[in-house]
Scaffold this active site. Structure first.
Site, PDB file in Angstrom:
ATOM      1  N   VAL A 145       0.872  -1.176   0.000  1.00  0.00           N
ATOM      2  CA  VAL A 145       0.000   0.000   0.000  1.00  0.00           C
ATOM      3  C   VAL A 145       0.911   1.229   0.000  1.00  0.00           C
ATOM      4  O   VAL A 145       1.769   1.370   0.879  1.00  0.00           O
ATOM      5  CB  VAL A 145      -0.922   0.059   1.238  1.00  0.00           C
ATOM      6  N   GLU A 146       0.740   2.087  -1.013  1.00  0.00           N
ATOM      7  CA  GLU A 146       1.508   3.326  -1.051  1.00  0.00           C
ATOM      8  C   GLU A 146       0.775   4.347  -0.180  1.00  0.00           C
ATOM      9  O   GLU A 146      -0.369   4.709  -0.476  1.00  0.00           O
ATOM     10  CB  GLU A 146       1.608   3.837  -2.486  1.00  0.00           C
ATOM     11  N   VAL A 147       1.445   4.789   0.893  1.00  0.00           N
ATOM     12  CA  VAL A 147       0.860   5.772   1.795  1.00  0.00           C
ATOM     13  C   VAL A 147       1.432   7.130   1.398  1.00  0.00           C
ATOM     14  O   VAL A 147       2.634   7.354   1.495  1.00  0.00           O
ATOM     15  CB  VAL A 147       1.201   5.419   3.265  1.00  0.00           C
TER      16      VAL A 147
END
Ligand SMILES: NC(=O)c1ccc[n+]([C@@H]2O[C@H](COP(=O)([O-])OP(=O)(O)OC[C@H]3O[C@@H](n4cnc5c(N)ncnc54)[C@H](O)[C@@H]3O)[C@@H](O)[C@H]2O)c1
Length: 309
Positions: A145-147
């Protein structure tokens, strides 16, 4: 704090997968989507995805609730995962509702593939809890997951988002600057551009290109990323050797990379070629095969990591 209740806004490809993942991690999940077949879509998704997560649909179903609207879905949420259309005006309106209706502690996360949150949070009273949590499809299987915080996201919200995604078994990576497409999709698009060019030029067919990928870079990149791959590619001299020697020819290669034309005629030809390669199978058949293989890869990688420890 623990994350007990999630609201999933938008139950298409991505939202349905998040729903199964959150429920499998024992969260209560409120789902909101105006699609008329919502109940069937959620039931089908839980039936299909629960076994991927080592659960049964019967275990997950009682935790998943269909909300009448967005306000009802987010009323008791600790975290909201937005998965509506990739459209900045839609997200502006929706996040205004989320800020108004969700509890003040709730994280407001968007699955947006390319639109940075600053583009839709700029006019909000409180943008401190709004940020991107961009998954790869399907999010219940692919760990990343790219935060991506926006200009007004608080450091605390970034930390909590990382904590949240870890709590549902994901691998969050915080990105330091907003850039359209973030990191994952920029890499994917760089590769897609060359893939389309090679097919347009008649070098390979779509399925041949896919065979090249899944039998080489696809396998390599699930174990080492491009930089570690290059460090190893340089032999004992490592990345320095790679950069100083092969690096020179790489620069020449960059100059020759393709720019696909993708005019309407070329685009139609490409669509037909992809359909002729894969169109005889249904979406469910192809997705099931993909998921089975992805589970096999993940389980093999888990096994290798356990042997290392
Ligand atoms: N599909 C992918 O591979 C992928 C991967 C990562 C991120 N994303 C991102 O996730 C988001 C969703 O993508 P998707 O592929 O699941 O799209 P999708 O078209 O499958 O689903 C979007 C859903 O949003 C629903 N919707 C429309 N208006 C709504 C409203 N007012 N309230 C609640 N729901 C509403 C639609 O009915 C639909 O079911 C997009 O921002 C996309 O960029 C997609």
């Amino acid at each position: 704090m623990t994350f007990r209740t999630a609201a999933v806004i938008g139950a298409g490809t991505i939202g349905l997968s998040w729903t199964a993942l959150f429920a499998a991690h024992d969260m209560e999940v409120q789902v909101s989507d105006p699609r008329p077949d919502l109940a069937d879509a959620v039931a089908d998704a839980l039936e299909t995805f629960a076994p991927h997560l080592g659960r049964t649909a019967a275990e997950l179903t009682p935790r998943v609730h269909l909300a009448a609207d967005v306000a009802e879905a987010v009323r008791n949420a600790d975290v909201v995962q937005e998965n509506g259309p990739e459209n900045v005006e839609f997200k502006k309106d929706l996040f205004a509702t989320l800020v108004r209706e969700a509890p003040s502690h709730a994280l407001l996360l968007s699955s947006s593939s390319a639109i940075p949150s600053t583009a839709f949070a700029a006019e909000l009273d409180d943008a401190s809890r709004v940020l991107i949590g961009h998954p790869f499809n399907p999010p219940h299987l692919i760990p990343l997951v790219e935060v991506v915080p926006g200009e007004r996201t608080s450091a605390e919200s970034v930390e909590r988002a990382v904590e949240f995604y870890r709590s549902v078994g994901r691998t969050p990576v915080v990105e330091r600057k907003e850039i359209p497409g973030f990191v994952g999709n920029r890499l994917q698009n760089a590769l897609s551009r060359e893939a389309i060019y090679l097919v347009e030029q008649g070098v390979v067919s779509p399925s041949e290109l896919d065979t090249v990928m899944t039998n080489s870079l696809g396998i390599r990149w699930s174990t080492v990323g491009p930089f570690l791959g290059s460090h190893l590619g340089g032999g004992p001299g490592g990345y320095r050797h790679m950069a100083e020697h092969i690096g020179k020819s790489m620069k020449k290669m960059w100059a020759g990379l393709g720019q696909p034309s993708q005019d309407p005629e070329q685009q139609e030809r490409l669509i037909e070629a992809v359909e002729s390669a894969y169109g005889s199978s249904t979406y469910s058949e192809l997705a099931e095969t993909r998921d089975r293989k992805q589970l096999a890869v993940l389980s093999a990688l888990d096994g290798a990591a356990r042997e290392e420890n």
